[in-house]
Scaffold this motif. Structure first.
Motif, PDB file in Angstrom:
ATOM      1  N   CYS A  94      -0.580  13.874   0.800  1.00 12.33           N
ATOM      2  CA  CYS A  94      -0.663  12.427   1.011  1.00 12.33           C
ATOM      3  C   CYS A  94      -0.893  12.089   2.474  1.00 12.33           C
ATOM      4  O   CYS A  94      -1.538  11.100   2.798  1.00 12.33           O
ATOM      5  CB  CYS A  94       0.638  11.812   0.507  1.00 12.33           C
ATOM      6  SG  CYS A  94       0.730  10.052   0.737  1.00 12.33           S
ATOM      7  N   GLY A  95      -0.378  12.924   3.362  1.00 10.90           N
ATOM      8  CA  GLY A  95      -0.541  12.663   4.789  1.00 10.90           C
ATOM      9  C   GLY A  95      -0.222  13.916   5.581  1.00 10.90           C
ATOM     10  O   GLY A  95       0.423  14.837   5.075  1.00 10.90           O
ATOM     11  N   MET A  96      -0.719  13.952   6.807  1.00  9.72           N
ATOM     12  CA  MET A  96      -0.478  15.114   7.681  1.00  9.72           C
ATOM     13  C   MET A  96      -0.206  14.605   9.088  1.00  9.72           C
ATOM     14  O   MET A  96      -0.894  14.984  10.034  1.00  9.72           O
ATOM     15  CB  MET A  96      -1.693  16.048   7.671  1.00  9.72           C
ATOM     16  CG  MET A  96      -1.992  16.653   6.312  1.00  9.72           C
ATOM     17  SD  MET A  96      -3.140  18.057   6.424  1.00  9.72           S
ATOM     18  CE  MET A  96      -3.092  18.625   4.714  1.00  9.72           C
ATOM     19  N   ILE A 107      -6.419   9.532  -1.420  1.00 10.17           N
ATOM     20  CA  ILE A 107      -6.346   8.286  -0.669  1.00 10.17           C
ATOM     21  C   ILE A 107      -6.096   7.209  -1.714  1.00 10.17           C
ATOM     22  O   ILE A 107      -6.790   7.149  -2.740  1.00 10.17           O
ATOM     23  CB  ILE A 107      -7.678   8.010   0.045  1.00 10.17           C
ATOM     24  CG1 ILE A 107      -8.010   9.128   1.045  1.00 10.17           C
ATOM     25  CG2 ILE A 107      -7.655   6.656   0.743  1.00 10.17           C
ATOM     26  CD1 ILE A 107      -7.094   9.240   2.224  1.00 10.17           C
ATOM     27  N   VAL A 108      -5.109   6.378  -1.451  1.00  5.34           N
ATOM     28  CA  VAL A 108      -4.632   5.472  -2.507  1.00  5.34           C
ATOM     29  C   VAL A 108      -5.725   4.555  -3.051  1.00  5.34           C
ATOM     30  O   VAL A 108      -5.749   4.263  -4.256  1.00  5.34           O
ATOM     31  CB  VAL A 108      -3.405   4.663  -2.051  1.00  5.34           C
ATOM     32  CG1 VAL A 108      -3.740   3.768  -0.871  1.00  5.34           C
ATOM     33  CG2 VAL A 108      -2.816   3.867  -3.198  1.00  5.34           C
ATOM     34  N   MET A 111       0.809  -1.217   0.000  1.00  9.15           N
ATOM     35  CA  MET A 111       0.000   0.000   0.000  1.00  9.15           C
ATOM     36  C   MET A 111       0.845   1.271   0.000  1.00  9.15           C
ATOM     37  O   MET A 111       0.575   2.187  -0.797  1.00  9.15           O
ATOM     38  CB  MET A 111      -0.972  -0.061   1.190  1.00  9.15           C
ATOM     39  CG  MET A 111      -1.889   1.122   1.327  1.00  9.15           C
ATOM     40  SD  MET A 111      -1.133   2.515   2.245  1.00  9.15           S
ATOM     41  CE  MET A 111      -1.190   1.910   3.934  1.00  9.15           C
ATOM     42  N   PRO A 112       1.883   1.380   0.828  1.00  5.73           N
ATOM     43  CA  PRO A 112       2.636   2.651   0.815  1.00  5.73           C
ATOM     44  C   PRO A 112       3.361   2.898  -0.513  1.00  5.73           C
ATOM     45  O   PRO A 112       3.326   4.020  -1.034  1.00  5.73           O
ATOM     46  CB  PRO A 112       3.635   2.484   1.968  1.00  5.73           C
ATOM     47  CG  PRO A 112       3.040   1.416   2.844  1.00  5.73           C
ATOM     48  CD  PRO A 112       2.337   0.490   1.908  1.00  5.73           C
ATOM     49  N   GLY A 113       3.989   1.854  -1.049  1.00 13.84           N
ATOM     50  CA  GLY A 113       4.661   2.024  -2.333  1.00 13.84           C
ATOM     51  C   GLY A 113       3.673   2.403  -3.428  1.00 13.84           C
ATOM     52  O   GLY A 113       3.946   3.260  -4.282  1.00 13.84           O
ATOM     53  N   GLY A 154       0.105   8.242  -6.750  1.00 13.56           N
ATOM     54  CA  GLY A 154       0.021   9.683  -6.527  1.00 13.56           C
ATOM     55  C   GLY A 154       0.994  10.454  -7.408  1.00 13.56           C
ATOM     56  O   GLY A 154       0.653  11.497  -7.972  1.00 13.56           O
ATOM     57  N   TRP A 155       2.187   9.898  -7.537  1.00 11.77           N
ATOM     58  CA  TRP A 155       3.207  10.580  -8.350  1.00 11.77           C
ATOM     59  C   TRP A 155       2.784  10.614  -9.808  1.00 11.77           C
ATOM     60  O   TRP A 155       2.869  11.644 -10.473  1.00 11.77           O
ATOM     61  CB  TRP A 155       4.554   9.874  -8.195  1.00 11.77           C
ATOM     62  CG  TRP A 155       5.675  10.571  -8.919  1.00 11.77           C
ATOM     63  CD1 TRP A 155       6.236  10.206 -10.112  1.00 11.77           C
ATOM     64  CD2 TRP A 155       6.354  11.768  -8.505  1.00 11.77           C
ATOM     65  NE1 TRP A 155       7.217  11.093 -10.464  1.00 11.77           N
ATOM     66  CE2 TRP A 155       7.312  12.057  -9.501  1.00 11.77           C
ATOM     67  CE3 TRP A 155       6.245  12.610  -7.395  1.00 11.77           C
ATOM     68  CZ2 TRP A 155       8.167  13.170  -9.403  1.00 11.77           C
ATOM     69  CZ3 TRP A 155       7.090  13.707  -7.303  1.00 11.77           C
ATOM     70  CH2 TRP A 155       8.026  13.977  -8.299  1.00 11.77           C
TER      71      TRP A 155
END
Lengths: 342, 342
Positions: free
Chosen positions: A251-253, A281-282, A139-141, A147-148
């Motif tokens: 992407c995150g805070m 959100i992915v 998920m993170p990758g 997103g990129w």
């Protein structure tokens, strides 16, 4: 075979600030499971091997009446997160004992599943450690990759700033940016993390705890792209040095998850510099990028063209501590709980 | 002909909060001009008829070392803003006495120009009042038109919220949204303004000074589009009721111009709801939309298909008061200074 232990980690209490191991979450080793004799109704039993500890889990520790993109954890029920498990019993024709699955796992040692829905069978021709399917190949990758590609509109020679650069999202973003020929500014919260970021090919690296983000950006900006994993002060600094037409990929805070939102003062820059701020959100990009991601990224990791870093903690009982460490950024790299050997 | 008065309004002091007429800006009626005998070097003399008073002018009253998208006003020199003037002497082959020009005018009664660059000759076949070329048919109308077309991605039946709905930008956005078949929520700061908004076809209208924006939005949302003219609390409320995939069009943040930025607490919604927040300055979209805007909007205003509202103050000496009234939202409608009759 007699019933065996089926320990779990239960959500016990909504935290006010940082989650407290033993209070917010409780390890419970009383439950048992009789794998041979239980009824699967045509399903299967999955043995949990690895569980992923990610920043967004804090958002699930909320009152259930507050809506969000993922359901709140329920008091008295086990946590869940992405994980990798191995099938130890199957009454499903499509699955055999020994198959490895990736998906949302409950935080217990064994789980009965009626259906394969939502899982991904991991073939793993690259023979990556299974844990990598929770980080760079998980998920993170995928968050970084999707997103990129969706929002960066990057061009060779442009400048990107990445916060939480040593995490599984940030480190993938840095490498994608490097492959695209960008100038990369990246930071993290320890010297060890900063060295890892440097090894990924970032051009300007710094420890934000000992060096002023604003000063670095004043010198190295303006920014064409900001990949935001943290929000708050870093977002404010990035806004202040944004280039006209910059993309802010939100992407995150994590700076706000435990202590509440910090005031952001420079939002007027969104107007002054014609910024486009994309939040995401992915899972909303998965349909579009999943095939592409699994086609490319595990291979590139296997060939060493993409690097990753992870920190594996042993034992389901460590989940509470691991979540806290992750929220505080005390981990060195992508945090994974190894629940069991195969 | 003897020299005549050429009064002007000079920038005198950088304000800390709201600009103070007579202190921040000073009306100076000493200068004179000899229109017949001065040298134009092939240029022309423009008599100022109307000057536009717009919220963004506050941003030019800053220390010159702070960069922004428009230069800071210079202490001791006249203000400038969009205006309409009439040519009273021309040594330029392309212009004749009586031609009306739209462009950036210095705040003085007459100005010598060497070149036509940056001006637009107003043909005005629709016989609109010249002042309208500073509002609905000028920069503010164009801001609405270009921003809406570029960023709204609107679809019939979606919901839009517009703040400062009675201003020249907001009122044009409301009408464009109505033409696109959207549900329109809009607010302003007086009953009179609210009635004007209602007359434009907005579905839900309210006075934000007497009714809670948050409560209205909780009831009438979620929002697919937010057109932001004010920032601060209204932006926060709009974030809290955003739909997944909503577009936030950031056009202005007047709530922050005089008293500094207010904390925005709900930025995490940008991520949770996959928002896209587009900021923009109209001049960066002009090349793309100018022809289209001038082709369509004056005609539609002339035929009454688009409405406008304006408030004309008489006399160059009123500029300081008008700027303050505009910053405080005390004007009823688009503020224009009538400097002279033709």
């Amino acid at each position: 075979m007699a019933p065996i232990r089926n320990a779990r980690v239960v959500f016990n209490e909504i935290p006010r600030t940082y989650p407290e191991p033993g209070k917010t979450t409780v390890y419970d080793d009383k439950p048992t499971i009789d794998i041979e004799n239980l009824k699967t109704d045509g399903g299967f039993v999955l043995k949990t091997l690895f569980l992923s500890i990610d920043p967004y889990l804090r958002g699930r520790m909320r009152p259930p009446e507050i809506p969000s993109y993922v359901p709140a954890f329920k008091i008295g029920e086990p946590l869940e997160s992405h994980g990798v498990g191995v099938v130890v019993r199957s009454d499903n024709q499509g699955l055999k004992v020994g198959d490895h699955l990736y998906g949302m796992l409950t935080h217990e040692e064994y789980t009965i599943h009626r259906s394969f829905d939502g899982f991904r069978l991991l073939v793993n021709e690259e023979r990556l450690p299974w844990s990598v399917y929770l980080g760079a190949a998980g998920m993170p990758g995928k968050t970084a990759y999707a997103g990129w590609r969706e929002y960066s509109r990057c061009q060779r020679g442009q400048t990107v700033f990445v916060t939480a650069g040593a995490g599984p999202v940030g480190s993938m973003v840095i490498q994608l940016a490097r492959l695209s020929g960008l100038k990369i500014i990246a930071c993290a919260g320890s010297e060890e993390k900063v060295e890892f970021i440097r090894s990924l090919g970032a051009d300007v690296v710094f420890n934000y705890k000992t060096t002023s983000t604003q000063e670095v950006l004043n010198k190295e900006g303006p920014l064409d792209i900001y990949w935001d994993n943290v929000g708050g002060e870093a977002l404010d600094a990035a806004l202040s040095v944004s280039a006209v037409g910059a993309r802010f990929i939100e992407c995150g805070m994590i700076s706000t998850y435990n202590e509440g939102p910090k005031p952001v003062h420079n939002l007027m820059q969104v107007i002054s510099n014609n910024l486009c701020m994309h939040g995401f959100i992915v899972f909303r990009l998965e349909r579009q990028y999943d095939n592409d991601f699994y086609w490319n990224v595990p291979q590139m990791l296997g060939r060493g063209e993409l690097k990753y870093s992870e920190e594996v903690w042993r034992g389901l009982e460590k989940v509470g501590d691991a979540i806290l460490a992750n929220q505080k950024g005390m981990n060195r790299a992508k945090l994974v709980i190894k629940v069991a050997d195969e």
